[in-house]
Structure formats: structure tokens, C-alpha cells
Scaffold this active site. Structure first.
Site, PDB file in Angstrom:
ATOM      1  N   CYS A 170       0.839  -1.183   0.000  1.00  0.00           N
ATOM      2  CA  CYS A 170       0.000   0.000   0.000  1.00  0.00           C
ATOM      3  C   CYS A 170       0.875   1.234   0.000  1.00  0.00           C
ATOM      4  CB  CYS A 170      -0.877   0.008   1.254  1.00  0.00           C
ATOM      5  SG  CYS A 170       0.113   0.025   2.758  1.00  0.00           S
TER       6      CYS A 170
ATOM      7  N   SER B 139      -5.051  -4.823  -1.353  1.00  0.00           N
ATOM      8  CA  SER B 139      -5.388  -5.949  -0.480  1.00  0.00           C
ATOM      9  C   SER B 139      -4.658  -7.215  -0.915  1.00  0.00           C
ATOM     10  CB  SER B 139      -6.897  -6.200  -0.489  1.00  0.00           C
ATOM     11  OG  SER B 139      -7.595  -5.029  -0.109  1.00  0.00           O
TER      12      SER B 139
ATOM     13  N   ILE C 176      -3.203  -9.657   2.039  1.00  0.00           N
ATOM     14  CA  ILE C 176      -3.408 -10.598   3.140  1.00  0.00           C
ATOM     15  C   ILE C 176      -4.578 -10.125   3.996  1.00  0.00           C
ATOM     16  CG2 ILE C 176      -2.383 -11.488   5.291  1.00  0.00           C
ATOM     17  CD1 ILE C 176       0.309 -11.520   3.918  1.00  0.00           C
TER      18      ILE C 176
ATOM     19  N   GLY D   9       3.815  -2.889   3.353  1.00  0.00           N
ATOM     20  CA  GLY D   9       4.738  -3.990   3.156  1.00  0.00           C
ATOM     21  C   GLY D   9       4.161  -5.325   3.564  1.00  0.00           C
ATOM     22  N   GLU D  10       5.044  -6.261   3.835  1.00  0.00           N
ATOM     23  CA  GLU D  10       4.665  -7.609   4.249  1.00  0.00           C
ATOM     24  C   GLU D  10       5.655  -8.101   5.303  1.00  0.00           C
ATOM     25  OE1 GLU D  10       1.951  -8.762   3.092  1.00  0.00           O
ATOM     26  OE2 GLU D  10       1.657  -7.795   1.129  1.00  0.00           O
TER      27      GLU D  10
ATOM     28  N   SER E   2      10.511 -11.327  -7.583  1.00  0.00           N
ATOM     29  CA  SER E   2      11.564 -10.797  -8.444  1.00  0.00           C
ATOM     30  C   SER E   2      12.912 -11.340  -7.982  1.00  0.00           C
ATOM     31  CB  SER E   2      11.557  -9.263  -8.385  1.00  0.00           C
ATOM     32  OG  SER E   2      12.706  -8.728  -8.999  1.00  0.00           O
TER      33      SER E   2
END
Length: 618
Positions: free
Chosen positions: A2, A52, A54, A76-77, A363
Site C-alpha cells: 500500500c 489488499s 493478506i 509492506g509484508e 523478483s
């Protein structure tokens, strides 16, 4: 994935307006088109644009904890969030969502900034401790996710992209000449600087903390540095086994998602390695994407197709033509400041192609920095063996560099050899000192030469805790080129297309292994990434295993030999450009018959000219 924005007013009576947060948020809607929300609590305002990935239902932000005392915005994640969630649950923490955002928030509540050392992932976040009136803004270890901020006596503004801060019209547009020198020296602007004096980046592995009870002291604090220390106890075969196991685990962790995941597949070693490590049951439905060119020497699409057949993926390919480079204003707008890496063009278009099919891709970025893949590492190894002492080299090669004609290939090489052996690396520049004396307008030359960005790199090198000369070079590249060029390029190009890009090689555990591999295993038999190539041999096609490194640059040198004269003239003859760049220097370029041979000089000028035009018309 996001983008988020925020404002903090230092005066307790100065309430943040929802409209000002919305104004900032409107500039980064491309980062999160699925949902946007605003949170305002008196002197603090946060805005969030969500893509969106997770917990599609309950993962919206800004997110308040169950006590209503903490609020978070997070880009992020966190790939180990399920493990962290299990640990927290065992300690009695109850969760209301399935998102990594809530896990990050609860972990931070318990451990504060110490929690940063436990995170595996890419992130930039802001957490507001409402009860204690403290704000923490952090950026991940490698700077995969961006974070900009502006501070004055009245308050602080921060955002995922620079354009959101500019939208407030609080900052001056004064150019930072050290940043300008960095741009023309290396093609990118080194952190923490931006092109504007008053706006900064949070460095990788750093955070800001603001105590609203005493907001006078706001400074960056370091929590991690990518230190390289060679391990000579582990054998070559043991390293190969550890590298493969660690990379495999990282790839699996990066596949966590509630939406389908694809992958970039360029036909090179790094992206092929990543795709090959995706479990076969997932590869059977995996979509892979590549960009091709008509020009030989740049096109790896055939190798990508071969790899796709080997791995059984659903493959998509787009061939770029010279006209792609004409969309220059689009690329300038994405980066908000001058950015001269021409591979931003194919990165944008492969992201656009992928975004038509998936929301997330893996990537192969990071392999060159972590495993010694760049050609200039080999060149530097050879140059450092030249036996002449500095007292002899300096006058001899300085004289030769001054005497050789401008276009002679040995001119730049001679200039580099005239420097101290320890400092050769810092002069592998896009535009070097002798040329800068002709490049910049006389009115700004003194400002430029008082702010040489080469000193910024030398300082990083000298302060490094890495253990050998080349270890320090690898650390320097991770902190500068990888963060401010490679990762910046990928983030903006992908997010402009509302696409999340994940980089499994740029992972804390992978780094821990790669940073301990001795140089003799990374560069061997005149080949870079030697141990990575040998480790992955059974997973690769023959062409990829034996292939020469090509990079991802566009064939600008060939494109500029075609009918680009009007395009070049429009940008290089700009009156705005000539306020900074010598008119004589520009004329000398335009009068050359072979414009293609000057592409590495012309492209940065075109991007800078277009950027000047955009800010002038803003």
C-alpha cells in the site's frame, strides 16, 4: 502492500485537518486502489491507501488495537508473521484479524523498537502510542519500502512517496546540490537526501521517534547495518547446501498471500533461480512475465521462454520498441525526483503486463549485490593488482587523463587510476569530476564541488564494520546502489501499476549466509555470482547457467541512433536545463554525429530536463 501518509503537529492545540490528509492521500492512490481510510486524533493524522493482499476482509488501516491506545499504518509484508503470532498467542495476546498488520502492532506494543530485529520482510510503518504520545516511524532493513519525511518548527509530515509531502505546499523547492551531484555522478540520489533540501528519506535499517510532549529532538536512529564478514571455516560444498536451503525457505515464505502470486522471469540467473525454487504444485499455475527487445545483446526473452518451459509456468512476454522511451514524463512523475536508470522503462512495462494478471510477483533483485555479480567488481579486482605506487600513478595518469581526447575510452580509466587504490571504486561514475567542470553551469559549480557525493560514499566505506576491502564495497552497494537505485526503481514502477513486488533474495536470512561467503567463492574464474550459479546449476537451463550477465537496461545507445533528433533537441535545448547545465556542453553533445555512443550522458540530462519542466509547471 500500500502507501500511507501522515502529519504530526507539535503544538497540541493545532489540529490536523482531514482535508490535508486527503490531499496527501490523493497523490498515492495508485499504491492502494482497493481502499482508503483516514484517522485523525487532534494533532496527529494518518491516511492509508490499500492494495489488499493478506486478510482481504479485516486487514484495513489505519488499524487501532483492541485497547484503542495504539494505531498503525503499515506498507509492506511481514513474512514471518505467523510464527510471531504464535509466539504472541502463547503469551496471552488475542487477535481479532488474520493480518500481519495486527501482529506487527501487538509485537511493537510488547517490545517497542526492539521488535524490529525480529521482523522478516519489507516494511515502512508508523505506530502512534496515543496514551504516551509517542510516534515511531520505521523503514525495513534493506530499504525495500520507501519512507520520506519533512520537518519544520511546526511539525512533521511523512509519506510513502515524495509527491504526497509536496502536495502540502509547506516545503521550499530549493534544490539540494549534494543530491544533484549524486544524481549526475551515479544516476540516483543517495539516502538520506532527496533532490529537495528540506525533504529527507529515512535510511534503510533506521527509525524516527517523536515524543509529542517534547518534539524538539527528531533524528534518525539506526537499528541494523548490512555487515559482511567472511566465514573461512565453512567449506564450499557446505555453503552451497546452506545457500540453496535458505533461498528455498525464503521463496516459500514470500509466497504467503491471499491472492495469486506471479513472478518476473527475465532469462537471467537470479529470476530463474527464484522461479525454480517455487514448489512444483504452485509452478503449474504460476504466471511469469518478461520484456524483450528487438536489439541483439539486450534480449533475454528467448532464455526466459526456455526457463518457463522447464518450470511449467504460464508465460507472458512483451516486446519493447524505441517509442517506449518517449513516455519520459510518465517515468519522471513516478519518481518525483531525477532518476537516471534507464531500466526503469522495461521495469514499468513488465509491471504493467504483470498487473493485468496478478497483484503480486516475485523478483530476482539482490543477487548481484549479495553474491558479487557486477562486472565492475571483476574490473576492480584487476585494477587493484596494478603495481605502480600512488606517487607515480597520480601525476602520470592525471596528465594522461587531461591529454586524451574526450571520447577516447582510456580517458576515464586513466583518471580512475590516478586516484588512491583504496578509492578506485568511488570513481566508477556516470559523470566524473573532469567532466563535471564542463557539465555544470558556472553559476552553480562552486555549490556542486563543495558537496561532492563521492565523499558520502567514502565516509560510508570508512565507517564500515565489514572485514575486508571487498566486503566494505558490497556493504556500500547494498546501502546505496541497491537501495536508492534498484529497489527505488522496482517500488515506483510496480506501484505505479498497483502491483506488489517481493524480493526473496533480499531477505535477512539469505543475507546472513551471503554476507559470510568469502570473495573467492563469489568471483572465480572471471565469473561473478560463481557460487550461486554452481548452487543452482541443476535448476537452470543450459543457456541460463552458461549465460553472460546482460542486466536489464534498455538499448538507449541504439535507439538514439534512430530518428530521435527532435526528441533530444526538445529536452536538451530547454531554457530550464541551461540554468544548471552549461549551454556549451549541451551543444557539444548535439553536434556529435553518433548520439548513440553518448547515451549514458544524454539520458540523465533528458530525465533532469523533464523533471525541471514538471516542477516548473506544477
Amino acid at each position: 502492500m500500500c502507501g500511507f501518509v501522515g502529519q504530526v503537529n507539535f503544538n497540541q492545540g493545532d489540529v490536523v485537518s482531514e482535508q490535508s490528509i486527503q490531499t496527501m492521500l490523493n497523490t498515492i492512490k495508485h499504491r492502494g486502489p482497493d481502499e482508503s481510510k483516514i484517522y485523525v486524533n487532534k494533532q496527529v493524522g494518518l491516511g492509508f491507501a490499500r492494495l489488499s493482499i493478506i486478510d482481504l476482509v479485516d486487514g484495513s488501516q489505519p488499524m487501532l488495537d483492541q485497547s484503542q491506545n495504539f494505531v498503525i499504518t503499515f506498507n509492506g509484508e511481514i513474512y514471518n508473521y505467523q510464527q510471531l503470532k504464535g509466539d504472541l498467542t502463547a503469551q496471552g495476546v488475542a487477535f481479532k484479524t488474520k493480518s500481519d498488520t495486527e501482529v506487527l502492532l501487538e509485537l511493537f506494543k510488547k517490545e517497542g523498537v526492539r521488535s524490529l530485529s525480529k521482523l522478516k520482510g519489507m516494511f515502512a510503518f508508523c505506530i502512534y502510542d496515543i496514551r504516551n504520545q509517542k510516534i515511531t516511524i520505521a523503514r525495513d532493513h534493506f530499504g525495500i519500502k520507501p519512507m520520506y519525511f519533512y520537518k519544520d518548527s511546526k511539525g512533521l509530515a511523512f509519506a510513502s512517496e515524495l509527491k504526497a509531502i509536496l502536495a502540502l505546499n509547506r516545503t521550499s523547492r530549493d534544490i539540494d546540490f549534494q543530491a544533484l551531484d549524486s544524481y549526475f555522478s551515479y544516476g540516483y540520489i543517495m539516502s538520506p537526501n532527496t533532490i529537495y533540501k528540506d525533504v529527507k528519506k529515512i535510511n534503510p535499517g533506521h527509525y524516527l521517534q517523536i515524543d509529542l510532549n517534547d518534539p524538539t529532538n527528531v533524528s534518525q536512529q539506526k537499528y541494523w547495518t548490512p555487515t559482511f564478514v567472511e566465514d573461512h571455516k565453512t567449506s564450499y560444498s557446505e555453503f552451497k547446501s546452506i545457500i540453496k536451503d535458505t533461498l528455498s525457505e525464503s521463496v516459500r515464505a514470500h509466497l504467503i498471500s491471499d491472492v495469486p502470486v506471479g513472478a518476473f522471469l527475465s532469462g537471467g540467473l537470479d529470476s530463474s533461480s527464484v522461479v525454480s525454487l517455487i514448489p512444483p504444485d504452485i509452478r503449474s499455475s504460476l504466471k511469469t512475465f518478461t520484456i524483450g527487445f528487438s536489439e541483439s545483446g539486450y534480449n533475454e526473452s528467448e532464455f526466459a521462454r526456455e526457463s518457463s518451459l522447464k518450470y511449467g509456468t504460464q508465460h507472458y512476454e512483451l516486446k519493447l520498441k524505441a517509442e517506449s522511451a518517449l513516455e519520459i514524463e510518465k517515468f519522471v512523475s513516478m519518481y518525483d525526483e531525477p532518476f537516471a536508470d534507464s531500466s526503469a522503462v522495461p521495469t514499468y512495462f513488465v509491471s504493467k503486463l504483470a498487473a493485468e494478471h496478478v497483484k503480486v510477483v516475485l523478483s530476482g533483485d539482490g543477487g548481484d549485490e549479495l553474491f558479487g555479480g557486477y562486472e565492475y567488481y571483476k574490473r576492480l579486482m584487476w585494477m587493484r593488482k596494478i603495481p605502480f605506487p600512488y606517487l607515480l600513478r597520480h601525476p602520470l595518469f592525471t596528465m594522461l587523463a587531461n591529454w586524451l581526447p574526450e571520447e577516447y575510452p582510456g580517458k576515464r580509466f586513466s583518471y580512475t587510476l590516478a586516484q588512491k587504490r583504496q578509492e578506485y571504486f568511488f570513481y566508477f561514475m556516470q559523470t566524473w569530476d573532469l567532466e563535471k567542470k564542463k557539465l555544470f553551469h558556472k553559476d552553480i559549480q562552486s555549490d556542486i564541488f563543495e558537496n561532492q557525493s563521492v565523499n558520502q560514499k567514502i565516509n560510508i566505506f570508512n565507517n564500515s564494520a565489514s572485514d575486508t576491502y571487498f566486503s566494505k564495497i558490497f556493504e556500500l552497494d547494498v546501502l546505496t546502489y541497491m537501495t536508492d537505485d534498484i529497489l527505488t526503481k522496482v517500488d515506483r514502477a510496480s506501484m505505479a501499476n498497483s502491483l506488489e513486488v517481493r524480493v526473496p533474495i533480499i531477505d535477512k536470512d539469505v543475507f546472513k549466509v551471503a554476507s559470510s561467503v568469502p570473495l573467492k567463492y563469489k568471483i572465480k574464474d572471471k565469473k561473478g555470482k560463481y557460487i550461486l550459479r554452481e548452487t543452482m546449476q541443476d535448476n537452470l537451463t543450459e543457456n541460463v547457467f552458461l549465460g553472460k550477465k546482460r542486466g536489464f537496461a534498455i538499448p538507449v545507445n541504439k535507439w538514439f541512433k534512430s530518428d530521435f533528433n527532435e526528441f533530444l533537441g526538445d529536452h536538451l535545448n530547454s531554457a530550464l536545463l541551461k540554468e544548471y547545465i552549461s549551454a556549451d556542453y549541451i551543444d557539444s553533445l548535439l553536434n556529435k554525429k553518433d548520439m548513440g555512443s553518448l547515451s549514458t550522458r544524454i539520458w540523465p540530462l533528458i530525465m533532469f530536463s523533464s523533471w525541471l519542466k514538471q516542477i516548473h509547471n506544477a
